[in-house]
Design an enzyme around this catalytic site. Structure first.
Site, short mmCIF file in Angstrom:
data_model
loop_
_atom_site.label_atom_id
_atom_site.label_comp_id
_atom_site.label_asym_id
_atom_site.label_seq_id
_atom_site.Cartn_x
_atom_site.Cartn_y
_atom_site.Cartn_z
N CYS A 1 46.18 42.14 42.51
CA CYS A 1 46.31 40.96 41.61
C CYS A 1 47.43 39.87 41.97
CB CYS A 1 46.19 41.14 40.11
SG CYS A 1 47.68 42.44 39.99
N CYS A 2 48.44 40.37 42.38
CA CYS A 2 49.68 39.66 42.40
C CYS A 2 49.58 38.55 43.56
CB CYS A 2 50.96 40.33 42.45
SG CYS A 2 50.98 41.44 40.94
N GLU B 1 51.60 49.68 32.30
CA GLU B 1 52.29 48.12 32.73
C GLU B 1 52.60 47.52 31.64
OE1 GLU B 1 48.95 47.02 35.25
OE2 GLU B 1 49.61 48.20 36.81
N HIS C 1 49.71 46.27 27.66
CA HIS C 1 49.77 45.60 29.02
C HIS C 1 50.26 44.54 28.78
CE1 HIS C 1 47.53 44.03 33.01
NE2 HIS C 1 48.00 45.58 33.19
N ASP D 1 36.53 40.94 26.32
CA ASP D 1 36.68 41.81 27.53
C ASP D 1 38.08 42.34 27.28
OD1 ASP D 1 37.88 42.23 30.39
OD2 ASP D 1 35.82 41.41 30.65
N GLY D 2 38.33 43.79 27.58
CA GLY D 2 39.48 44.44 27.66
C GLY D 2 40.70 43.55 28.22
N HIS D 3 40.31 42.90 29.29
CA HIS D 3 41.16 41.95 29.90
C HIS D 3 40.93 40.74 29.65
CE1 HIS D 3 44.49 40.74 32.68
NE2 HIS D 3 44.59 41.76 33.29
N GLU E 1 56.04 42.92 36.29
CA GLU E 1 54.94 42.78 37.50
C GLU E 1 54.93 41.14 37.52
OE1 GLU E 1 51.08 43.93 36.30
OE2 GLU E 1 50.13 42.63 37.54
#
Lengths: 651, 651
Positions: free
Chosen positions: A415-416, A319, A267, A188-190, A335
């Site tokens: 997300c945070c 980011e 990222h 997965d990209g993330h 972040e």
């Protein structure tokens, strides 16, 4: 290991999470909270009308009609909420919360496809492209958060419902991914599933999960064109239209194999999630080479690319990390989730070696950037945690549209907020680690519990005055063992310390930042005193923005100046050689904090400057001024105004 | 007024333009130069494969087939080339250049529609949308450059061919625009035609042109929804599809009527082109209110929003102004074209009042940011003129992708290269102005010519050592008049000056920066000496990036440090109280320049910093170092390296 935190400082957060954040976030996810959702930066494409996350699940489950709304990874907001709720339930069981969780779990069960797949965006909008756009699809990222929620919920409640859902999804993933012919040979990209699989392994002991995690880590970057080829295949197969977007492989750390990566690039959240997983997999699979790779990435971050607040990510563009010593204070990203990821990374590195260089950073992230991410009311959040803010710049410089002078209620990319909630409620997992015969104390806060060693158990209790002052008392009681070692981290902020055991001061040499005590009595009381004074930090000379400046820290807290206490134009102030004094206060807005105060200098804007931008150089006029510093995490809880961490130092 | 510049410093540029820039740019516009075209910033949408500008005209003329390529305003590159070529022809007639120009003019004539319209993008790709997307179409912007080329070509050659083309286009525009029912009641998103129409008036004396210019200025911002409504109408009429993009009216200064604008906002080039036109229209139409509006904008720029180099535009986002005192040195825009526009603005303000605050800025722009825009080889160009550069940042910080460490050969948006060429070749128009009985000398360079006053003519000649040292000799010869006044600007960089007329030192009080001499003999020789020493400038305390720093200037030139002369990490250097000395050199790469040298200090990066990003504050170790400054306009003509204008000042 079973630890219960009963610390005044942290219990306030647990209560805030229980009473405010969890119900509030539940309402937001159900689109029932009347709030304005901020875009995390000025970008028309950010979906910010509503969360729609629960509604997406309902639509995917066939319980409602409509289109998917929000980011591709909107589901993960629900999973992170569920993880936070589970952790909170473990701290403070509550029937109502249990039924709220059950409702969500039923929805997830209903949304899951026959084959185990869940990702509401693809289920609703684009089933043909499942697993076929991995560069951005976040399907395995969401799977990872589902698994983490499942593990937390199982630990908190004993219910295996979400574990079952997770196992089915994992089976689906195993069916589709791998280096066998016909399977998708990529990740997965993330990054996220990689660390989640290890957590699932920790409860199920299914070793195939470790192997799957290792596979996803090792396949990354093997073929830097993997993502591009997927998109090209979709076009060839008539599944989507061109053109293929330019893919920046560094963004998701797929520019080269992870074992060969020596710098933190791309990222920031992805990088630290990946590194945290690498450290964990390396630990369980005894993969020395992978641990070596982790150490290089760790070192690059902490010696070249990390802010004093524990923030990482120097630019909003992607980011991302940029390059060594590039740490601008007013355009950075920092972040909240990235510093949370640094905590994961540090925690897993500590499994390999007890080294204060890991635990110092863990503490730095937690007490500064991580808790800066949430307002003291529990209902407003920072995505980006700047070290210097001018509200006018946030409004009028489009390059700073991501820098907010006050915490918004919610974000298009949310997300945070739930990440903070799930992390703080799992704080019990960060205080200690252990091996066969030793306990290592990394963090200092009131807590009690039991830790299993090879041959028996030690009951441990901390009573502390932390984080307000540096007194820690350990109570140890051995059960079924005659001796053990206790390693106590000596924080980098403690210029001196004293450890008294059995009425005698313990002497000893620090071993990688820890002092070790041999414990051989059934009951032992150890008194620790860390000197907690204001420290003035300087930066490496290549950090351009900090030249001639210092940052104050006391104990784990980095400090800052706010306009509310110090007037406008904070950049005109200088710290001199005057003493910095401590002033404990019970502030109505900021809570129990210790202020730092000093007599500084402030440059005057003289009349000669009226209607002039430049004039011939002349010595500046200055005046004495009182400077009042507050802990960084408390900033932006009063009026909107300027804030500054790094302050001029007058030599 | 007819002036010929025969100055050593400037003749090098004229020759460079004639021998290198004009032929080179001709080849680029014809896609015949084998170069890499750079995107002006990292943006996939920038067309950078080729210029195609001549080919677009051929296609529009029916002489070739194919699609339009490039920006909507690609035509203007050709017009600006034509203007530069015409100006150069006036300086140095040349048959070959004449025939090159004739070829282009024939192409323009052939491309012009029956009704006078020309804009190859709309003619080729989208005729139905002519004048219907004014927020971005640049049709009147291109018309303006066509008109400016026509005026220059007419003045240089006497040919009226392009004047005829222009008049026909103007008629087309008059047919379509105005506040009458059925006409388009608005202006182009990019100001330019407004100042071009005044230039056409200056040669044709057609007063309707002034009125049309005034109309375009005054209609701007009257209806802030004008651009949006145009787009909505297109959708209603089936001419284009939605959605309507968000239009930022400040970007093109259409957020409110121009008379009410008190701050310089939005795209910097547009703002100064608009303000230059306002000053001109106000002058010819005797519009005091409009002049007052110009003064407010001027004051806001020069007292709050201008770099020491004469650069304007603090951000790449919208190539725009931001807010007062926001002048970052490493992320700024400072577009070459914007400083050229400041020269236009200053020149037109000088028509109203002879005030050195205008001519000082004119000189500052010209000798710094404008000529920094072109390499000493005439074939490489800066779009963005930074005040501080780290090549690594340009490559690795996406927020600085617009900042180039070396001048590219050409740009996707190629506005700057031909703009420099046309401006420098019209330098004769900036040296003097006059009224009924006075001549005002604004700039100092070798030149000679004649200036008409009400009752007669004065032949004027300057012989100077400028810009290398401050000696200027004026020769005046009156014809048909008995007396006149000569106003000599005393530059802000001259801490002292002497003026000797008829062997006697002239005493007198400065009037807004000018010293006035009464001339009553037929022949007069005046010797002027300006003290030209290195000046150290400081910035207003609210300019954060310049705090504790100074910039050096000597004569009209701002200076900078380059890595080639001073080693790496320029930011570690400080200027101390040591003397700054001058060193004239004939440098093989940089030409005849005067270096500035001083003994400064450089902070050492001590061993303690190895593998550390932060440590407890300690007094810095410094070492003596030789600092060598070069004129800013010569930077980036040797190896790629760091550059810095503002340098730490050790008090």
């Amino acid at each position: 290991m079973s630890i219960k935190v009963n610390d005044k400082f942290w219990e306030r957060y647990f209560k805030l999470i229980r009473d405010e954040m969890i119900p509030y976030q539940w309402n937001v996810l159900h689109d029932q909270e009347n709030i304005t959702i901020d875009k995390e930066r000025d970008d028309e494409n950010i979906p910010s009308e509503k969360s729609h996350a629960i509604q997406n699940l309902k639509i995917a489950a066939g319980l409602a009609e409509g289109d998917h709304y929000g980011w591709l990874f909107q589901d993960s907001d629900v999973y992170k909420w569920l993880e936070a709720a589970s952790n909170s339930y473990a701290i403070h069981p509550d029937e109502k919360l249990l039924s709220m969780m059950d409702e969500v779990i039923s929805l997830i069960e209903a949304a899951q496809d026959e084959d185990g797949y869940i990702s509401t965006y693809y289920q609703i909008n684009n089933p043909k492209l499942k697993f076929r756009r991995l560069f951005e699809s976040h399907e395995l990222y969401c799977a990872g958060h589902l698994i983490e929620a499942a593990v937390a919920h199982y630990k908190a409640t004993g219910s295996e419902r979400l574990i079952t859902v997770s196992n089915q999804f994992v089976q689906c993933i195993k069916n589709h991914f791998g280096d066998e012919e016909g399977k998708i040979n990529g990740a997965d990209g993330h990054q996220e599933i990689e660390l989640a699989l290890v957590k699932l392994y920790e409860v199920t002991k299914d070793e195939s999960l470790l192997e799957l995690s290792a596979y996803f880590l090792e396949v990354r970057g093997q073929d830097p064109d993997f993502y591009k080829k997927q998109l090209e295949e979709n076009i060839e197969n008539g599944l989507s239209q061109g053109p293929v977007p330019t893919i920046n492989n560094e963004y998701h750390q797929s520019h080269k194999p992870v074992m060969e990566q020596e710098e933190a690039v791309g990222h920031a959240v992805r990088l630290v999630y990946m590194a945290a997983a690498m450290a964990d997999v390396a630990y369980y699979l005894n993969n020395e080479k992978m641990y070596e790779a982790c150490k290089k990435i760790w070192k690059n971050i902490v010696t070249k690319r990390m802010y004093i607040t524990g923030g990482i990510g120097s630019t909003v563009h992607g980011e991302a990390f940029t390059y060594d010593y590039d740490l601008p204070n007013d355009t950075m990203y920092c972040e909240t989730c990235a510093s949370i990821g640094m905590m994961f990374f540090a925690k897993n590195m500590l499994k390999h070696e007890t080294d204060a260089s890991y635990s110092d950073i863990l503490e730095r992230c937690l007490y500064n950037t991580v808790i800066s991410g949430v307002a003291l009311d529990g209902k407003h959040f920072f995505y980006v945690n700047p070290l210097e803010v001018q509200p006018e710049a946030c409004q009028k410089d489009p390059g700073k549209s991501h820098v907010k002078a006050t915490r918004p209620s919610w974000f298009g990319c949310a997300c945070c907020p739930p990440n903070i909630a799930r992390t703080l409620t799992s704080l019990d997992q960060y205080i200690y680690s252990s091996n066969e015969d030793s306990v290592f104390a990394h963090l200092f806060m009131d807590n009690e519990g039991e830790i299993n060693l090879d041959k028996g158990t030690v009951a441990i209790r901390q009573e502390t005055t932390m984080p307000y002052s540096g007194n820690v008392r350990f109570y140890l009681e051995l059960d079924n063992i005659n001796k053990m070692r206790l390693g106590i981290r000596i924080p980098s902020w403690a210029e001196d310390f004293q450890i008294i055991k059995d009425g005698k001061e313990v002497e000893g040499k620090l071993d990688r930042g820890y002092l070790y005590l041999e414990i051989s009595k059934r009951q032992t009381v150890i008194d620790v005193h860390f000197e907690m004074k204001a420290i003035q930090w300087a930066s490496h000379p290549l950090v351009r923005g900090n030249q001639g400046k210092v940052a104050l820290q006391r104990g784990p807290f980095v400090y800052c100046l706010e306009e509310e206490d110090n007037g406008e134009n904070l950049h005109l102030n200088s710290i001199t050689n005057q003493q910095v004094t401590e002033k404990p206060v019970e502030d109505s807005a900021l809570g129990d904090i210790v202020l730092l105060e000093t007599i500084g200098q402030k440059e005057k804007i003289t009349k000669e400057w009226n209607e002039r931008l430049y004039q011939k150089y002349a010595t500046k006029e200055v005046e004495q001024t009182q400077l009042t510093f507050i802990p960084y995490y408390t900033w932006a809880n009063r009026s909107s105004g300027q804030m500054q961490v790094w302050v001029n130092k007058k030599e």
